[in-house]
Design a protein around this motif. Structure first.
Motif, PDB file in Angstrom:
ATOM      1  N   CYS B 260      12.384  13.440   8.383  1.00  0.00           N
ATOM      2  CA  CYS B 260      12.542  12.072   7.878  1.00  0.00           C
ATOM      3  C   CYS B 260      11.824  11.034   8.741  1.00  0.00           C
ATOM      4  O   CYS B 260      12.235   9.872   8.795  1.00  0.00           O
ATOM      5  CB  CYS B 260      14.015  11.679   7.704  1.00  0.00           C
ATOM      6  N   GLY B 261      10.770  11.441   9.413  1.00  0.00           N
ATOM      7  CA  GLY B 261       9.992  10.500  10.222  1.00  0.00           C
ATOM      8  C   GLY B 261       8.951   9.770   9.388  1.00  0.00           C
ATOM      9  O   GLY B 261       8.845   9.963   8.174  1.00  0.00           O
ATOM     10  N   ILE B 262       8.156   8.941  10.076  1.00  0.00           N
ATOM     11  CA  ILE B 262       7.112   8.178   9.389  1.00  0.00           C
ATOM     12  C   ILE B 262       6.123   9.126   8.701  1.00  0.00           C
ATOM     13  O   ILE B 262       5.579   8.823   7.639  1.00  0.00           O
ATOM     14  CB  ILE B 262       6.335   7.307  10.410  1.00  0.00           C
ATOM     15  N   GLY B 263       5.909  10.286   9.327  1.00  0.00           N
ATOM     16  CA  GLY B 263       4.968  11.254   8.766  1.00  0.00           C
ATOM     17  C   GLY B 263       5.367  11.701   7.376  1.00  0.00           C
ATOM     18  O   GLY B 263       4.505  11.927   6.505  1.00  0.00           O
ATOM     19  N   ALA B 264       6.664  11.819   7.145  1.00  0.00           N
ATOM     20  CA  ALA B 264       7.139  12.234   5.819  1.00  0.00           C
ATOM     21  C   ALA B 264       6.786  11.165   4.790  1.00  0.00           C
ATOM     22  O   ALA B 264       6.372  11.475   3.664  1.00  0.00           O
ATOM     23  CB  ALA B 264       8.647  12.458   5.853  1.00  0.00           C
ATOM     24  N   GLU B 265       6.930   9.919   5.176  1.00  0.00           N
ATOM     25  CA  GLU B 265       6.604   8.822   4.272  1.00  0.00           C
ATOM     26  C   GLU B 265       5.108   8.810   3.961  1.00  0.00           C
ATOM     27  O   GLU B 265       4.689   8.620   2.808  1.00  0.00           O
ATOM     28  CB  GLU B 265       7.033   7.491   4.918  1.00  0.00           C
ATOM     29  N   ILE B 266       4.307   9.024   4.999  1.00  0.00           N
ATOM     30  CA  ILE B 266       2.857   8.989   4.795  1.00  0.00           C
ATOM     31  C   ILE B 266       2.409  10.188   3.947  1.00  0.00           C
ATOM     32  O   ILE B 266       1.561  10.046   3.051  1.00  0.00           O
ATOM     33  CB  ILE B 266       2.141   8.948   6.159  1.00  0.00           C
ATOM     34  N   ALA B 267       3.021  11.334   4.193  1.00  0.00           N
ATOM     35  CA  ALA B 267       2.680  12.518   3.388  1.00  0.00           C
ATOM     36  C   ALA B 267       3.030  12.269   1.920  1.00  0.00           C
ATOM     37  O   ALA B 267       2.258  12.611   1.011  1.00  0.00           O
ATOM     38  CB  ALA B 267       3.424  13.737   3.917  1.00  0.00           C
ATOM     39  N   ALA B 268       4.185  11.653   1.692  1.00  0.00           N
ATOM     40  CA  ALA B 268       4.596  11.373   0.310  1.00  0.00           C
ATOM     41  C   ALA B 268       3.667  10.345  -0.332  1.00  0.00           C
ATOM     42  O   ALA B 268       3.286  10.470  -1.500  1.00  0.00           O
ATOM     43  CB  ALA B 268       6.043  10.872   0.291  1.00  0.00           C
ATOM     44  N   LEU B 269       3.296   9.351   0.442  1.00  0.00           N
ATOM     45  CA  LEU B 269       2.373   8.324  -0.062  1.00  0.00           C
ATOM     46  C   LEU B 269       1.069   8.967  -0.534  1.00  0.00           C
ATOM     47  O   LEU B 269       0.571   8.679  -1.639  1.00  0.00           O
ATOM     48  CB  LEU B 269       2.083   7.312   1.060  1.00  0.00           C
ATOM     49  N   VAL B 270       0.524   9.854   0.291  1.00  0.00           N
ATOM     50  CA  VAL B 270      -0.758  10.488  -0.044  1.00  0.00           C
ATOM     51  C   VAL B 270      -0.585  11.442  -1.236  1.00  0.00           C
ATOM     52  O   VAL B 270      -1.423  11.487  -2.140  1.00  0.00           O
ATOM     53  CB  VAL B 270      -1.339  11.195   1.201  1.00  0.00           C
ATOM     54  N   ALA B 271       0.539  12.160  -1.259  1.00  0.00           N
ATOM     55  CA  ALA B 271       0.779  13.070  -2.384  1.00  0.00           C
ATOM     56  C   ALA B 271       0.897  12.290  -3.697  1.00  0.00           C
ATOM     57  O   ALA B 271       0.427  12.737  -4.750  1.00  0.00           O
ATOM     58  CB  ALA B 271       2.041  13.888  -2.133  1.00  0.00           C
ATOM     59  N   GLU B 272       1.531  11.122  -3.620  1.00  0.00           N
ATOM     60  CA  GLU B 272       1.729  10.328  -4.841  1.00  0.00           C
ATOM     61  C   GLU B 272       0.451   9.629  -5.296  1.00  0.00           C
ATOM     62  O   GLU B 272       0.183   9.507  -6.484  1.00  0.00           O
ATOM     63  CB  GLU B 272       2.822   9.270  -4.616  1.00  0.00           C
ATOM     64  N   GLN B 273      -0.330   9.143  -4.318  1.00  0.00           N
ATOM     65  CA  GLN B 273      -1.425   8.255  -4.688  1.00  0.00           C
ATOM     66  C   GLN B 273      -2.819   8.826  -4.469  1.00  0.00           C
ATOM     67  O   GLN B 273      -3.802   8.228  -4.906  1.00  0.00           O
ATOM     68  CB  GLN B 273      -1.289   6.923  -3.935  1.00  0.00           C
ATOM     69  N   ALA B 274      -2.926   9.952  -3.761  1.00  0.00           N
ATOM     70  CA  ALA B 274      -4.268  10.489  -3.496  1.00  0.00           C
ATOM     71  C   ALA B 274      -4.289  12.005  -3.658  1.00  0.00           C
ATOM     72  O   ALA B 274      -5.082  12.696  -3.019  1.00  0.00           O
ATOM     73  CB  ALA B 274      -4.716  10.088  -2.085  1.00  0.00           C
ATOM     74  N   PHE B 275      -3.408  12.506  -4.534  1.00  0.00           N
ATOM     75  CA  PHE B 275      -3.279  13.961  -4.691  1.00  0.00           C
ATOM     76  C   PHE B 275      -4.617  14.590  -5.066  1.00  0.00           C
ATOM     77  O   PHE B 275      -4.994  15.645  -4.554  1.00  0.00           O
ATOM     78  CB  PHE B 275      -2.225  14.258  -5.754  1.00  0.00           C
ATOM     79  N   ALA B 276      -5.341  13.900  -5.942  1.00  0.00           N
ATOM     80  CA  ALA B 276      -6.602  14.469  -6.429  1.00  0.00           C
ATOM     81  C   ALA B 276      -7.650  14.575  -5.331  1.00  0.00           C
ATOM     82  O   ALA B 276      -8.580  15.381  -5.425  1.00  0.00           O
ATOM     83  CB  ALA B 276      -7.128  13.615  -7.586  1.00  0.00           C
ATOM     84  N   SER B 277      -7.489  13.771  -4.284  1.00  0.00           N
ATOM     85  CA  SER B 277      -8.465  13.823  -3.184  1.00  0.00           C
ATOM     86  C   SER B 277      -8.216  14.989  -2.239  1.00  0.00           C
ATOM     87  O   SER B 277      -9.082  15.344  -1.445  1.00  0.00           O
ATOM     88  CB  SER B 277      -8.390  12.541  -2.338  1.00  0.00           C
TER      89      SER B 277
END
Lengths: 320, 322
Positions: B260-277
């Motif tokens: 539940c650290g900041i890394g989890a938030e950033i990973a989720a952000l990228v999965a949600e918004q840049a999955f195709a990349s």
């Protein structure tokens, strides 16, 4: 709206207490009817609020808590905007975001109301520090209960206020109840005022059900804080005659104790005294009650007509 | 350009802001003792020592901030913030909103954290994510003296409560700091090294570990981009998404617990918004779900080191795109 001028006419003190009672009874019946949320009332404690708030000057700042109706109304708050706030409506003092529990009204000098028991004590030294460092004459009045006095923040606050010479009038409304626990079960002493001496803070207790005694004690206490620019603790001894949070069947309350305090109702006591000494006629008493009823009816109509906040309000005012 | 430690950069920012604005005051646990030069310049009313009572220090800052002062409070070590949680989270973070915007809370809370002094888990606990999770608060954690000075100046001028974390391991490292009164906006990350193969996102001391890892990776023909977040809230989402859009690979690194650290938030952000990349899974490197030990080897083992970061990035680059 500016803070109202302190009442000098004893009939005004009575009317202010009647207004608080009628306002809170409107909420109690509104919540029983499912029209309003349940709230923490201050029924039975009206004299303590009216006595102290009438001792204050317009530029003094008040910090209060979840049982704030008496402080707000006596300071001049509009009961319509208060009820709108309780009902979560847009015209409430806090745009409907507070509900009953954390109503602040900066325009009245009622600041930083928190419902975390003891938080008002944590925040008060900073408000007083601003008054001192920015050269403002007003003192800070911090209302809290005997429950908050058992929090560490009470002791930290008094220590710092004494250490830094902060102009705070600490007002403990000892209503004998800490949520669902009697004060006897939670406090090592009978009176919160006993603890002030440990910090070198002058303190006294006063009958919080006698509005004239509470007013006189608060005037003396406020004058002392104003002159010394140092803290003072006033404990108003009173009783919460309704439950912690409406609805509450008070099954946990000693009925003999409750009956004894109900017999000392602060409003009845004030009215009887004014009738007895001739400063109030029965017709005037009836007129006061009628005027208060009308004000509450108008307030209720205003609150019910006020719209709910729009969905766009959800994330507004989170950040400056 | 003058050279300052991060500790001295904090002092320089305080000095400049106190000269600039008479409503800025500072108090806390030993601040007047340790920074006596501030007392000499500004006097004992604007720089004050306090009791060791974090709750009332933070509460006093909150009350003062709402009524016209701009306090900076020093609570020493991040785990001590537990004593100040009500004041920071329930009052500073919520009373603006609950009051319908009647108050603002321009205050800065300084706290040290992280490995470096072997002080153990009650003085070293990277709790910054707790405050990111709490509405109404901003969170900053610089990795260089220059950023610390410029960000602290902005934090003091900000009308919101800011948690300003100082990494113990970086506190006495010297660095060049511009002599002019430069500020940096909160919420803006910086790209410290450009690369097109993999993005390394970090903050605090592990930024240096990422830079060391990038050197190693370069030796193996892998071009890593290194991003220092500097602020955790607001989070510079655009900087992260832009970089991952270019590299397609992401390693998020921090000393704080991975769970539940900041890394989890950033990973989720990228999965949600840049999955195709994405050309490979996202890797998070963080501390274990364990209190930090005082013993030096164990303390160091709780921090993602350059070798582990380089190995993770190399693993991602070896994976075939789907």
């Amino acid at each position: 709206m500016k803070p109202s001028h302190p009442a000098s006419d004893p009939r005004q003190l009575l009317e202010q207490m009647l207004l608080i009672r009628a306002y809170e009874e409107a909420i109690v019946s509104g919540s029983a009817a499912g029209k309003m949320p349940g709230t923490c009332t201050s029924v039975g404690q009206e004299a303590a609020a009216v006595g102290v708030v009438n001792a204050l000057a317009a530029d003094d700042l008040i910090l209060t808590n979840h049982r704030s109706a008496g402080h707000l109304l006596t300071r001049g708050a509009d009961p319509g905007r208060l009820l709108a706030e309780v009902m979560g409506r847009r015209d409430g003092y806090c745009k409907g975001r507070s509900g009953s529990l954390h109503i602040s009204a900066k325009e009245l000098g009622v600041v930083l109301t928190s419902t975390i028991v003891g938080a008002e004590l944590s925040l008060a030294p900073g408000v007083a520090l601003s008054q001192t460092m920015l050269g403002r004459p007003g003192i800070v009045v911090c209302f809290f209960g005997d429950g908050a006095a058992c929090e560490g923040s009470f002791h930290e606050s008094l220590n710092l206020a004494a250490l830094w010479n902060l102009p705070i009038l600490y007002v403990c409304e000892n209503n004998q109840w800490q949520a669902f626990v009697h004060r006897r079960e939670a406090m090592s002493r009978e009176h919160v005022a006993d603890w002030a001496a440990a910090y070198g803070i002058p303190a006294r207790t006063v009958d919080g059900n006698d509005v004239f005694a509470a007013l006189a004690a608060a005037q003396a206490a406020a004058a002392e804080v104003r002159d010394s620019r140092r803290p003072y603790l006033l404990e108003t001894c009173t009783y919460r005659t309704r439950g912690h949070l409406e609805p509450d069947d008070q099954g946990y309350v000693d009925q003999a104790e409750l009956a004894a305090w109900l017999a000392r109702d602060p409003i009845a006591a004030c009215r009887d005294r004014l009738l007895a000494d001739g400063s109030l006629t029965p017709a005037q008493a009836a007129a006061l009650s009628d005027r208060v009823s009308t004000r509450i009816a108008v307030a209720q109509a205003f609150a019910e007509a006020s719209p709910f906040p729009a969905a766009e309000e959800l994330c507004r005012d989170v950040y400056a | 350009m003058p050279t300052l430690t991060l500790y001295d950069a904090v002092g320089a920012a305080l000095t400049e802001e106190m000269r600039r604005d008479s409503s800025v005051i500072a108090f806390g646990e030993g601040i007047a003792t340790k920074r006596h030069e501030l007392v000499d310049e500004f006097g004992g009313l604007r720089i004050r020592n306090t009791p060791l009572a974090e709750g009332i220090i933070a509460g006093t800052a909150v009350g003062a901030a709402a009524t016209g002062l701009r306090p900076v409070v020093d609570l020493l070590f991040a785990p001590f913030l537990c004593y100040a949680m009500d004041e920071l989270v329930n009052s500073a973070g919520k009373l603006r909103y609950l009051s319908g915007g009647q108050f603002s809370f321009p205050l800065v809370t300084l706290a040290m954290t992280g490995a470096g002094w072997g002080v153990g888990a009650q003085h070293n606990h990277n709790v910054e994510a707790w405050f990111v999770h709490s509405p109404g608060l901003k969170v900053v954690m610089p990795s260089t003296p220059a950023d610390a000075k410029a960000l602290l100046k902005s934090a003091i001028r900000d009308d919101n409560p800011v948690l300003f974390f100082l990494d113990i391991g970086l506190l006495y490292q010297p660095g060049e700091v511009p002599a002019d009164e430069q500020t940096l906006p909160l919420g803006r990350a910086t790209v410290l090294r450009e690369g097109h193969d993999v993005t390394l996102v970090s903050y605090g001391k592990t930024v240096q570990h990422c830079q060391q890892a990038a050197e190693t990776l370069a030796d193996h023909g892998i071009a890593a981009e290194v991003i220092d977040l500097r602020s955790l809230k607001p989070l510079d989402e655009a900087a992260i998404l832009t970089s991952v859009g270019k590299t397609g690979r992401l390693v998020v690194v921090h000393e704080a617990n991975r769970l539940c650290g900041i890394g989890a938030e950033i990973a989720a952000l990228v999965a949600e918004q840049a999955f195709a990349s994405l050309k490979a899974p996202i890797i998070r490197l963080g501390g274990p779900d364990a209190p930090v030990a005082a013993s030096y080897p164990l303390e160091q083992a709780s921090v993602p080191q350059a070798s582990a970061i380089a190995a993770a990035a190399a693993r991602l680059c070896a994976a075939q795109p789907a």
